[in-house]
Write an enzyme that holds these catalytic residues in place. Structure first.
Site, mmCIF file in Angstrom:
data_model
loop_
_atom_site.group_PDB
_atom_site.id
_atom_site.type_symbol
_atom_site.label_atom_id
_atom_site.label_comp_id
_atom_site.label_asym_id
_atom_site.label_seq_id
_atom_site.Cartn_x
_atom_site.Cartn_y
_atom_site.Cartn_z
ATOM 1 N N ASN B 397 0.818 -1.199 0.000
ATOM 2 C CA ASN B 397 0.000 0.000 0.000
ATOM 3 C C ASN B 397 0.861 1.262 0.000
ATOM 4 O O ASN B 397 1.006 1.926 -1.010
ATOM 5 C CB ASN B 397 -0.944 -0.036 1.216
ATOM 6 N N ASP B 398 1.484 1.543 1.140
ATOM 7 C CA ASP B 398 2.232 2.798 1.258
ATOM 8 C C ASP B 398 3.377 2.896 0.248
ATOM 9 O O ASP B 398 3.702 3.984 -0.214
ATOM 10 C CB ASP B 398 2.786 2.946 2.678
ATOM 11 N N VAL B 399 3.982 1.758 -0.105
ATOM 12 C CA VAL B 399 5.153 1.804 -0.986
ATOM 13 C C VAL B 399 4.788 2.114 -2.435
ATOM 14 O O VAL B 399 5.663 2.308 -3.262
ATOM 15 C CB VAL B 399 5.983 0.495 -0.915
#
Lengths: 103, 471
Positions: B397-399
């Site tokens: 997600n964040d990456v």
């Protein structure tokens, strides 16, 4: 001031080792690829288990029941750090080696 | 001066130190890593053996040998058992656990050695001497490392939730000030103080270790473990200073400095400073700038996904923690083989901090026999993104969050990401629309190029494989 200078002189060998080891530590791992970060951390984790030597020395010279039991505990903890650390690292690295052979 | 015993011991310590250095060096290359680990272990074994046999304190040999051997046996048994039984996904917390053991060991040594500080030295210069300092530092750093590692273990194992208690940061500052004050106070004593003050210092350090790690988010635990790892190294080195033991000194300091560099490398991968990780932590405060704008997500059916993938030339898989949780690495590899058979070029784009530890994804995919030539690091993958037909984001997600590049108000702004948006098509496999560890929304999911495949990663991948095979 004089005390500080004395202190440095008294422990000059240890200070030498410390300073050189700091640079060595930085140098040795500075080119590690990201995929080896976890195994490397784990391997380093096992190496600081060298603290076990201190616990062996303590237990080896313990006489009363309190220091015997604390020393005993310390050696167990140190061994966990060393043995667990190396075995976990080995398991991680086994994954890498397996495919190297297949190639 | 030196007896034969001393000489043998010193020579073995030199050999052990060389083993650590060569071991660490070899550990930083994929082909030699396994040997590196053996060499380091060999050095450790040698140092332990010769210490038992040849160490002398004022002429006294090591006693209580049966007890020492028993402790070694128990520790080896439990350590091997735990290390063999743990799942590959749980490796990070295992490292944390073993690290804590080392810290506790260092702290215990200090507690036992404190009352034994040579009275002659105290008579001469009071408590202000190198021995007292190294014992106290070993005690404090070891205790902090132990308590912190246990909390990090708990967080990664899902036993302890993130706490957003803001006043913990103030407590931390007070805590560290109190610890320093107590060390200074003890150092300035003329005579050996009572053990009570040492116990208070221990408790204080343990509490500090807990409150130090508590406010840091689970996503930052890799950095914290690496930092605590170097702490334990320093604690071990304090023991080396205390016993004038070169093996402990070199081993401890090597890990202390290598661990610190590793920690900084990890922070750099997230484009954050170490201070920011420790003090900041990802907050829920910055919620992103376009809250309230209505967003639509598109789903893709399994058969559409199967067609899209089969007729692609180049596919990149971007794995994240979701892959680890679902244990989907084997299914992922199966999909890769199947697509390769159909002439599709499949590679993996590995973000340096994907998962719960740097290298986490590499270890996980290696377990499923994915050749490591297929794993591309972020920069390399990003350069190829524009030519990629489909990227499959599995549980990451964040990456891949474009907010890191576009939205200066985002808490992850500035973090390098895998530019999934540059690819022609995006498929995101995800259990739900839940947010990632940084607890922020991801606009990638609402992008017109993106389509969602909801479900457990392993389950979805297996269905996808069946679908492609049926074509």
């Amino acid at each position: 001031m004089e005390e500080t200078l004395n202190f440095i002189y008294q422990y000059r060998e240890a200070i030498f080792i410390i300073i050189l080891s700091i640079f060595l530590g930085i140098e040795v791992i500075s080119h590690v690829p990201a995929m080896l970060h976890t195994p490397l951390m784990s391997g380093a984790n096992a190496i600081h288990g060298v603290v076990i030597i201190g616990s062996i020395i303590v237990l080896g010279h313990a006489h009363d029941i309190l220091s015997l039991s604390l020393g005993f505990l310390a050696v167990i903890l140190g061994t966990l750090n060393v043995v667990g650390g190396f075995v976990v690292t080995d398991r991680m690295l086994e994954m890498f080696n397996k495919k190297n052979k297949k190639k | 001066m030196g007896t034969i015993n001393d000489s043998i011991l010193q020579i073995s310590y030199i050999i052990a130190s060389i083993c650590y250095i060569v071991g660490l060096k070899k550990l930083s290359h994929p082909l030699t890593a396994k040997n590196g680990n053996y060499i380091a272990a060999l050095g450790m074994g040698l140092a332990i053996l010769t210490t038992i046999l040849f160490h002398r304190t004022d002429g006294h040999a090591i006693g209580n040998i049966p007890l020492i051997l028993l402790a070694l046996a128990i520790g080896s048994f439990l350590g091997t058992l735990a290390a063999k039984k743990v799942k590959m996904t749980a490796m990070p917390q295992m490292v944390s656990l073993f690290n804590g053991m080392g810290g506790a060991c260092a702290a215990l040594i200090s507690i036992m050695e404190f009352p034994r500080i040579n009275p002659d030295i105290i008579a001469e210069s009071g408590m202000m001497n190198g021995l007292t300092l190294s014992i106290l530092l070993g005690l404090v750093i070891g205790s902090v490392s132990f308590a912190g590692s246990m909390i990090a273990f708990g967080k990664l194992d899902g036993r302890i939730n993130d706490s957003k208690i803001s006043y913990l940061k103030i407590i931390n500052i007070i805590g560290i000030a109190a610890i320093i004050a107590m060390i200074v106070f003890i150092m300035f004593q003329e005579e050996m103080p009572s053990m009570t003050i040492v116990y208070i210092l221990t408790v204080l350090s343990l509490l500090y270790g807990i409150s130090f790690v508590m406010p840091i988010g689970g996503a930052d635990m890799p950095v914290v473990i690496s930092l605590l790892n170097s702490f334990t190294g320093v604690a071990a080195a304090c023991g080396g200073f205390l016993y004038n033991n070169q093996a402990m000194l070199t081993g401890g300091i090597l890990v202390g400095s290598a661990g610190t560099i590793l920690t900084i490398l990890m922070c750099k991968a997230m484009n954050r400073s170490l201070m920011n990780v420790i003090i900041g932590g990802f907050g829920g405060s910055a919620a992103g700038s376009d809250e309230g704008v209505e967003k639509h997500i598109k789903e893709i059916t399994l058969s559409d996904a199967a067609v899209l993938l089969t007729y692609s030339q180049k596919v990149y898989i971007i794995p994240g923690y979701g892959l680890a949780v679902a244990q989907a690495q084997h299914a992922c590899h199966d999909l890769e083989i199947l697509l390769e058979d159909k002439g599709v070029d499949v590679k993996y784009a590995i973000h340096p901090v994907a998962g719960r530890m740097p290298g986490h994804m590499n270890v996980l995919l290696a377990e499923a026999d994915v050749p490591y030539t297929k794993l591309k690091e972020m920069e390399e993958a990003n350069a190829e993104m524009a030519n990629t037909d489909v990227v499959i984001v599995i549980g990451a997600n964040d990456v891949v969050n474009p907010a890191a590049e576009e939205d200066p108000s985002s808490p992850i702004y500035g973090m390098p990401i895998i530019k999934a948006l540059d690819a022609k098509n995006i498929i995101v496999i995800k259990r739900s629309m839940a947010k990632g560890y940084a607890a922020i929304d991801n606009n990638l999911f609402y992008h017109p190029k993106n389509r969602m495949l909801f479900g457990d990663a392993k389950n979805v991948l297996q269905k996808l494989i069946a679908e492609i095979k049926a074509m």
